[in-house]
Design an enzyme around this catalytic site. Structure first.
Site, short mmCIF file in Angstrom:
data_model
loop_
_atom_site.label_atom_id
_atom_site.label_comp_id
_atom_site.label_asym_id
_atom_site.label_seq_id
_atom_site.Cartn_x
_atom_site.Cartn_y
_atom_site.Cartn_z
N CYS A 64 0.91 -0.93 0.03
CA CYS A 64 -0.02 -0.18 0.06
C CYS A 64 0.75 1.30 -0.02
CB CYS A 64 -1.08 0.14 1.36
SG CYS A 64 -1.85 1.55 1.47
N ARG A 67 -0.06 4.88 3.06
CA ARG A 67 0.02 4.53 4.62
C ARG A 67 0.17 6.01 5.40
NH1 ARG A 67 4.15 0.12 4.70
NH2 ARG A 67 4.51 0.22 2.25
N TRP A 236 -8.82 5.19 0.11
CA TRP A 236 -9.11 5.83 -1.14
C TRP A 236 -8.59 5.42 -2.35
CZ3 TRP A 236 -8.08 9.28 2.83
CH2 TRP A 236 -6.84 9.69 2.70
N GLU A 241 -5.15 2.94 -10.28
CA GLU A 241 -5.61 1.62 -9.97
C GLU A 241 -6.98 1.50 -10.82
OE1 GLU A 241 -5.86 0.45 -5.64
OE2 GLU A 241 -6.02 2.54 -5.51
#
Length: 345
Positions: A64, A67, A236, A241
């Site tokens: 991720c 963070r 979010w 993506e």
């Protein structure tokens, strides 16, 4: 061997007390946890331990990039719920809370954990919201990644309209080998953004849209040796993506050829870089549309800089930052982002 590893439990309890000085010294809690594991095979986290552990899991999520805001995670303690009906109702509430009218909030909803002889319920969906795929005459209408689950849902009695962007129902399995329950998503849980382009009016005619809350629901949250297999989590979206993967990948919506054709690009050779040019315009449309709709989304340049701020903060506190380079570097213009040239191990 106990169901829950006492060494992992002790390691977590010590870290909790080390990073939460107000909790005091860990000795009495360590004794209580060891006794509970010895007696029952596992142990129950306090609400404070659960909240800290869930945030710690996000802080340590190597794949991720977002963070920096791990402390802001809203942790919903729903460990008292194990029935499919209750889980579904709270998953829908999760989507409402996270959607927040477009101002997306990071949320995790933690349901009952696996216990000795009592495996917890599982959500079969990869995400709480995802689009179905429908096989028609050898082709797939919608999202190919949602075809298998859509077929399973139809076997269970779900009626679908074979739309390109039809949200899958939620499938929940209370116990292994039991028949899953399915639940259609209420309209107010599925915030969606129709996609348009700031410079090309024809883009809206493609009829593309995407949902606002990326709530992962098939990953197990592990805290100090306790496994919570039903713990949907969302941050979010990073624009790439959607624009560089979900809508662009050949085994997903595969939109690059269509966009290139409408742009009038020469697709006769890879050397024209038509895919690259179409990909940029597709990603621009995603960012533009979410911004116009007032829905939170991040671009890959800004989020890369934020990630390095997170790394620097963690380093100042003497903590490592687990990072999978292949996931942290964005799939569009990776070499233009500051994370590309960093050793993230």
């Amino acid at each position: 061997m106990p169901f829950t590893d006492p060494d992992r439990a002790a390691e977590f309890i010590r870290q909790f007390h080390r990073e939460q000085p107000a909790a005091g010294t860990p000795e009495s809690r360590l004794r209580a946890v060891r006794e509970e594991i010895g007696r029952t095979g596992s142990y129950r986290h306090t609400p404070a331990e659960l909240a800290y552990g869930a945030k710690l899991a996000w802080r340590n999520a190597a794949r991720c990039i977002g963070r920096l805001y791990w402390r802001s995670l809203v942790v919903r303690d729903l460990r008292h719920l194990s029935a499919a009906d209750d889980i579904a109702a709270e998953c829908f509430e999760h989507l409402r809370l996270a959607g927040n009218g477009g101002r997306i909030r990071p949320v995790v909803s933690v349901f009952a954990p696996d216990l000795p002889g009592r495996p917890a319920a599982r959500i079969l969906n990869q995400q709480l919201v995802r689009y179905a795929g429908h096989r028609v005459d050898g082709a797939v209408i919608g999202d190919p990644a949602g075809a298998a689950l859509a077929a399973r849902a139809r076997e269970l009695g779900w009626k679908c309209a074979e739309d390109r962007f039809e949200p899958l129902p939620l499938l929940i399995q209370e116990r292994p080998d039991e028949r899953p329950h399915w639940y259609g998503l209420p309209d107010d849980t599925t915030l969606e953004v129709p996609l348009s382009h700031p410079d090309h009016a024809w883009f809206a005619e493609l009829g593309l849209r995407w949902y606002a809350v990326p709530a992962i629901s098939d990953m197990t949250l592990e805290i100090g040796g306790v496994r919570y297999p039903t713990a949907p989590f969302n941050g979010w979206y990073l624009g790439t993506e959607i624009g560089a993967r979900n809508l662009a990948d050949a085994d997903r919506y595969d939109m690059l050829g269509t966009v290139a054709e409408r742009l009038g690009l020469d697709t006769s050779s890879d050397r024209t870089l038509w895919r690259d040019r179409a990909l940029v315009e597709l990603n621009l449309a995603v960012l533009h549309s979410f911004q116009e709709a007032g829905v939170t989304i991040a671009d890959h340049h800004t989020e890369s800089e934020r990630f390095l701020r997170h790394v620097a903060q963690e380093r100042r506190l003497g903590r490592p930052t687990p990072a999978d380079w292949s996931w942290i570097v964005p799939p569009l213009s990776g070499g233009l982002t500051p994370v590309y040239h960093r050793n993230l191990h």
